[in-house]
Design a protein around this motif. Structure first.
Motif, mmCIF file in Angstrom:
data_model
loop_
_atom_site.group_PDB
_atom_site.id
_atom_site.type_symbol
_atom_site.label_atom_id
_atom_site.label_comp_id
_atom_site.label_asym_id
_atom_site.label_seq_id
_atom_site.Cartn_x
_atom_site.Cartn_y
_atom_site.Cartn_z
ATOM 1 N N LEU A 39 41.000 45.993 33.286
ATOM 2 C CA LEU A 39 40.388 46.872 34.992
ATOM 3 C C LEU A 39 39.585 46.528 34.137
ATOM 4 N N ALA A 40 38.872 45.840 35.719
ATOM 5 C CA ALA A 40 37.534 45.003 35.337
ATOM 6 C C ALA A 40 36.503 44.811 37.029
ATOM 7 N N SER A 41 35.293 45.197 37.290
ATOM 8 C CA SER A 41 35.218 45.072 38.449
ATOM 9 C C SER A 41 34.564 43.788 38.987
ATOM 10 N N ASP A 42 34.447 42.396 37.856
ATOM 11 C CA ASP A 42 34.555 40.925 38.248
ATOM 12 C C ASP A 42 35.341 40.600 37.787
ATOM 13 N N VAL A 43 36.717 39.778 38.236
ATOM 14 C CA VAL A 43 36.940 38.854 37.618
ATOM 15 C C VAL A 43 36.536 37.973 36.125
ATOM 16 N N LEU A 44 35.723 37.898 36.764
ATOM 17 C CA LEU A 44 34.012 36.991 35.107
ATOM 18 C C LEU A 44 34.702 37.500 34.058
ATOM 19 N N ALA A 45 34.654 39.062 33.907
ATOM 20 C CA ALA A 45 34.094 39.650 32.942
ATOM 21 C C ALA A 45 35.669 39.501 32.152
ATOM 22 N N LEU A 46 36.668 39.357 32.630
ATOM 23 C CA LEU A 46 37.711 38.705 31.900
ATOM 24 C C LEU A 46 38.050 37.725 31.719
ATOM 25 N N ALA A 47 36.799 36.453 31.941
ATOM 26 C CA ALA A 47 37.082 34.891 31.602
ATOM 27 C C ALA A 47 37.679 34.437 30.126
ATOM 28 N N GLY A 48 38.382 33.568 29.926
ATOM 29 C CA GLY A 48 38.995 33.327 28.799
ATOM 30 C C GLY A 48 40.561 34.360 27.958
ATOM 31 N N VAL A 49 39.992 35.027 28.900
ATOM 32 C CA VAL A 49 41.092 36.713 28.172
ATOM 33 C C VAL A 49 42.276 36.802 29.364
ATOM 34 N N THR A 50 42.573 36.385 29.889
ATOM 35 C CA THR A 50 43.528 35.816 31.434
ATOM 36 C C THR A 50 43.136 35.387 32.599
ATOM 37 N N GLU A 51 43.891 34.883 33.552
ATOM 38 C CA GLU A 51 43.410 34.716 34.606
ATOM 39 C C GLU A 51 44.644 35.103 35.624
ATOM 40 N N ARG A 52 45.914 35.724 35.186
ATOM 41 C CA ARG A 52 46.275 36.401 36.007
ATOM 42 C C ARG A 52 45.440 37.875 36.688
ATOM 43 N N PHE A 53 45.441 38.316 38.137
ATOM 44 C CA PHE A 53 44.872 39.421 38.541
ATOM 45 C C PHE A 53 45.841 40.266 39.665
ATOM 46 N N ILE A 54 45.767 41.198 39.463
ATOM 47 C CA ILE A 54 45.387 42.031 41.426
ATOM 48 C C ILE A 54 44.136 42.807 41.684
ATOM 49 N N PHE A 55 43.644 42.198 42.837
ATOM 50 C CA PHE A 55 42.776 42.734 43.246
ATOM 51 C C PHE A 55 43.094 43.574 44.394
ATOM 52 N N LEU A 56 42.825 45.524 43.382
ATOM 53 C CA LEU A 56 43.095 46.988 44.253
ATOM 54 C C LEU A 56 42.292 47.034 45.466
ATOM 55 N N GLU A 57 42.910 46.890 46.315
ATOM 56 C CA GLU A 57 41.699 47.003 47.587
ATOM 57 C C GLU A 57 41.966 48.575 48.191
ATOM 58 N N GLU A 58 41.785 49.230 48.729
ATOM 59 C CA GLU A 58 41.023 50.615 49.253
ATOM 60 C C GLU A 58 41.257 51.741 48.974
ATOM 61 N N GLY A 59 41.336 52.651 47.939
ATOM 62 C CA GLY A 59 42.495 54.051 48.367
ATOM 63 C C GLY A 59 42.952 53.833 47.326
ATOM 64 N N ASP A 60 42.656 52.375 46.092
ATOM 65 C CA ASP A 60 44.554 52.170 45.821
ATOM 66 C C ASP A 60 43.925 53.079 43.659
ATOM 67 N N ILE A 61 44.898 53.338 43.305
ATOM 68 C CA ILE A 61 44.585 53.992 41.615
ATOM 69 C C ILE A 61 45.714 53.007 40.860
ATOM 70 N N ILE A 63 46.559 34.038 40.761
ATOM 71 C CA ILE A 63 45.843 33.361 39.470
ATOM 72 C C ILE A 63 44.651 32.962 39.983
ATOM 73 N N VAL A 64 43.550 33.397 38.873
ATOM 74 C CA VAL A 64 42.606 33.091 39.296
ATOM 75 C C VAL A 64 41.759 32.118 37.694
ATOM 76 N N SER A 65 41.301 31.368 37.969
ATOM 77 C CA SER A 65 40.599 30.450 36.222
ATOM 78 C C SER A 65 38.218 30.960 36.551
ATOM 79 N N ALA A 66 38.254 31.693 35.599
ATOM 80 C CA ALA A 66 37.010 31.786 35.587
ATOM 81 C C ALA A 66 36.630 31.794 34.761
ATOM 82 N N HIS A 67 35.628 30.490 33.816
ATOM 83 C CA HIS A 67 35.871 29.392 32.764
ATOM 84 C C HIS A 67 34.687 30.330 32.299
ATOM 85 N N ASP A 68 34.505 29.544 30.524
ATOM 86 C CA ASP A 68 33.424 29.995 30.432
ATOM 87 C C ASP A 68 31.985 29.348 31.162
#
Length: 610
Positions: free
Chosen positions: A189-211, A239-244
Motif C-alpha cells: 500500500l502507498a500514497s503514491d505509485v512513485l513510492a513503489l517504483a521498481g518494485v511493481t507496475e501493477r496497481f489498484i487505485f482505491l476509491e473513496e470509502g474503500d478498505i 499497469i503504471v510505470s514509475a521508473h527510477d
C-alpha cells in the motif's frame, strides 16, 4: 503532504519501506518513522524529526527487519513536529497505524476513549484512530478498521497492522489517496505509485470509502458501510510505470533546477498528439458539452490559481467567453451565483488537492455539472470526478515549488482557449495554424530563456541580502508577477508580493526605497508605455529596478535600472517565457541564501488536508 508505504511479504521489507519514504520526500514532511513486525512477533519502531536519511541510519543501527510493516512521512497538523507525534502510532503493543489527513471529531472520540481508561502519549488525532482500532479488534483486523473508520469525520488515508494477525496490513481511504501495489508473494500500500517504483507496475487505485486488505498471498478491496461493515468490491488493475529516472537528479543540484530545465520537454510532451484545434482533445464528449457553455469558472490553489488568472486573459480576449477565477479554498465557503451554462475547470498538479476537490463537489452541488480537470496525474481523484479532462505530461515533479506543472497547465489552458475561440467563430483557419505553430515553438523559446541563467544568477546575488521584494506586471503579466513573488517567498523566505503596476500609487509605492528591489515584467506590448511610467515612479523614489524585458522594449540599463533581455517577444504566450526567468531568479536567490530549495520549511507538495 504526508506519505504512506506499507507491505506484507515473505522477505524483509524494511529496505523497500525506507526507499519508498525517500521517494515520497518531495511531498513535504517534518518527521518520519517506520514500524515492522520482527521474528519475535513484536513491533520494532524507529522515528525521527530529521530527514529520511537519518531514519535509514537509525533502522540500520537497530537492525530493523521484518516481512510486514508500515512507514510514514508526517507533515504536522495536530501536535508539534516532535518524535512523540511522529507516526507510526502504536496502541497497546498490538496495533500500529499511520495516517494522512485530519480527523475532525478526534476531540470527542479522545474524550470517550480517555473515559474508558485509554492513555495518550502524543498530541495527534492519529492516536485516536489507533486506539479505536484496538478497541474494536476481536481477532479480525479488517473488521476492526471498518468499525473504526465508521466513527471518523474528516479525511484520511490509513495503513494498519497488528501483532495478532502478523501477515495482514489493512488500508483505508476517504479524501486522501491510497494505492495498492501487487507483487509476487508480496503486496503493498502507498500514497503514491512513485513510492513503489521498481518494485511493481501493477496497481489498484482505491476509491473513496474503500478498505484494502493485503497479505503476501492475497489482495482484497472492500467498500466501507456507514454501519461499520466491509462489503467486497472489484477494482481494475492498472499497469503504471514509475521508473527510477523519474526521481534521479542527474547533473542538477536540486530537483527544482532539474524541473525548470525540463520545461521544454514537458511542454512538448503535453502537446504531443495535438494535430489540430478540436474539442475532442479534452474528451470524447467535449464537443457536446462545450456547445452548451456560455461562461467558465476556473478553480485552483496557489500556482494553479495563477495559471487560471492567466487563462482568464486568454479566454476573454481570444475566445470572447466570460471567465471567473476563484481560489478553491475560498469558493466553497461563500455564497455565489451558479450558472447551469458554466463550465467548471479545476486545475491541480496532483489531482488530490483537498481544497480543489471540495470546491468541485460544491460546484456540482449547486447544479453545475459540466466539469473539466487539467491535471498531471491521470489516475487522480480530480480526473475521476470530472466529465472531461486534459492530462498534462509534466512527469514527476519532486520540488515542492511548482515549475513545470505551471507551464504545462498554461499550455493546456491555451489549447482550451483556442478550442472555444474556434467553436465561437473567432479563430480563422489561418489563425489556427499560426497560433498552434507558436505554441509548438514555445519549448525552443524557453530554451533561449534558460540560456540566460548566468545573467539571472547576477540578480540573485543581489537579492539574497534583501528581506522584501516587490514584483510588478501589467495585463496578462500580472499573474506572472504573482507567480514570481510566490516562488521567491516559497524557497528563499524573502517576503515578496506582486501588484499590477498601475496600482503602485494606490498604496505599494509607500514601501519603495533604496533597499526595496522591484522586479518588473516588461514585454514590448500595448501596455509598455504605461509600465514605463510606473517604473519612473519607482525610480523617482530611489527604488532599484530589476527588469525582465525583450528585444523591442527599449528599456536601457542604468545605475538603478538592471535589465535582462529575453530573446524574443512572444505575444499572447509570453507568460510562459517570463515565468521561467522568474523561476530561475527565485531558485538562485535561494541557493545563495542556503535554504532547503526542494523542501522549503512548513510547506508540502500535495496539500491533502484543508
Amino acid at each position: 503532504m504526508c506519505g504512506i508505504v506499507a507491505a506484507s511479504s515473505r522477505r524483509n521489507i524494511t529496505p523497500i519501506l525506507l526507499e519508498g519514504l525517500r521517494r515520497l520526500e518531495y511531498r513535504g514532511y517534518d518527521s518520519c518513522g517506520i514500524a515492522v513486525i520482527e521474528s519475535d512477533g513484536a513491533f520494532h519502531r524507529a522515528r525521527t524529526v530529521q530527514r529520511v536519511a537519518s531514519l535509514i541510519r537509525q533502522a540500520d543501527e537497530e537492525k530493523l527487519s521484518g516481512g510486514v510493516g508500515i512507514a510514514h512521512t508526517r507533515w504536522a497538523t495536530h501536535g508539534a513536529p516532535e518524535v512523540r507525534n511522529a507516526h507510526p502510532m502504536i496502541s497497546h503493543d498490538t496495533i500500529a497505524l499511520v495516517h494522512n489527513g485530519i480527523i475532525e471529531n478526534y476531540a470527542e472520540l479522545k474524550a470517550e476513549l480517555v473515559s474508558e481508561g485509554y492513555e495518550f502519549t502524543s498530541q495527534t488525532d492519529t492516536e485516536v484512530i489507533a486506539h479505536l482500532v484496538y478497541r474494536y479488534f476481536e481477532g479480525n483486523l479488517l473488521d476492526a478498521v471498518a468499525k473504526a473508520v465508521s466513527r471518523l469525520r474528516g479525511s484520511f488515508g490509513l495503513a494498519v497492522c497488528c501483532t495478532k494477525q502478523p501477515d495482514v496490513v489493512v488500508g483505508a481511504r476517504r479524501g486522501s489517496p491510497l494505492v495498492m501495489g501487487l507483487g509476487d508473494k508480496e503486496n503493498f500500500l502507498a500514497s503514491d505509485v512513485l513510492a513503489l517504483a521498481g518494485v511493481t507496475e501493477r496497481f489498484i487505485f482505491l476509491e473513496e470509502g474503500d478498505i484494502a486488505e493485503i497479505t503476501p498471498d492475497s489482495a482484497r478491496i472492500f467498500r466501507a458501510t456507514e454501519d461499520g461493515r466491509a462489503v467486497p468490491v472489484d477494482r481494475e488493475v492498472k499497469i503504471v510505470s514509475a521508473h527510477d529516472n523519474d526521481v534521479a537528479l542527474g547533473p542538477y543540484r536540486h530537483y527544482m533546477q532539474k524541473e525548470i530545465f525540463e520545461q521544454p520537454r514537458a511542454i512538448a510532451d503535453t502537446l504531443e498528439g495535438v494535430a489540430g484545434i478540436t474539442p475532442s482533445i479534452f474528451g470524447a464528449d467535449a464537443e457536446s458539452v462545450f456547445r452548451k457553455v456560455n461562461r467558465i469558472l476556473i478553480l485552483g490553489c496557489g500556482t494553479s490559481f495563477y495559471a487560471g488568472l492567466t487563462a482568464k486573459y486568454w479566454l476573454e480576449a481570444i475566445a470572447g467567453i466570460p471567465c471567473d477565477v476563484e481560489i478553491a479554498s475560498e469558493y466553497r465557503y461563500r455564497v455565489s451565483v451558479p450558472h447551469e451554462d458554466q463550465l467548471v475547470v479545476c486545475i491541480s498538479q496532483s489531482g488530490e488537492t483537498s481544497d480543489t476537490l471540495s470546491a468541485l463537489e460544491h460546484a456540482k452541488s449547486l447544479g453545475m455539472h459540466m466539469t473539466l480537470a487539467i491535471c498531471n496525474v491521470a489516475t487522480s481523484a480530480l480526473v475521476h470526478n470530472t466529465k472531461l479532462h486534459y492530462i498534462t505530461r509534466a512527469g514527476a515533479e519532486i520540488g515542492v515549488a511548482s515549475t513545470k506543472a505551471f507551464t504545462t497547465q498554461l499550455a493546456a489552458l491555451y489549447l482550451m482557449t483556442l478550442v472555444f475561440a474556434k467553436m465561437r467563430g473567432r479563430l480563422t483557419p489561418e489563425d489556427e495554424v499560426t497560433r498552434l505553430a507558436s505554441l509548438r515553438h514555445v519549448p525552443a523559446a524557453i530554451q533561449s530563456v534558460l540560456a540566460l541563467e548566468p545573467q539571472i544568477m547576477g540578480f540573485a546575488d543581489i537579492f539574497a541580502s534583501k528581506q522584501n521584494a516587490l514584483f510588478l506586471g501589467r495585463g496578462i503579466h500580472y499573474p506572472v508577477a504573482l507567480e514570481g513573488a510566490l516562488k521567491l517567498k516559497e524557497i528563499s523566505y524573502i517576503h515578496a508580493e506582486a501588484y499590477p503596476a498601475g496600482e503602485l500609487k494606490h498604496g505599494p509605492l509607500a514601501l519603495v526605497d533604496s533597499s526595496m528591489p522591484v522586479v518588473t515584467v516588461a514585454p514590448n506590448d500595448r501596455l509598455l508605455e504605461k509600465l514605463k511610467a510606473n517604473m519612473a515612479e519607482v525610480s523617482a523614489r530611489g527604488g532599484e529596478l530589476y527588469v525582465f524585458a525583450d528585444a523591442g522594449s527599449s528599456i536601457d540599463p542604468s545605475d538603478r535600472m538592471h535589465v535582462i533581455r529575453l530573446p524574443e517577444n512572444y505575444g499572447d504566450l509570453s507568460p510562459l517565457l517570463y515565468v521561467v526567468a522568474l523561476q530561475l531568479l527565485a531558485y538562485h536567490t535561494a541557493i545563495v541564501r542556503g535554504t532547503d530549495v526542494d523542501k522549503p520549511r512548513n510547506l508540502a507538495k500535495s496539500v491533502t488536508v484543508e
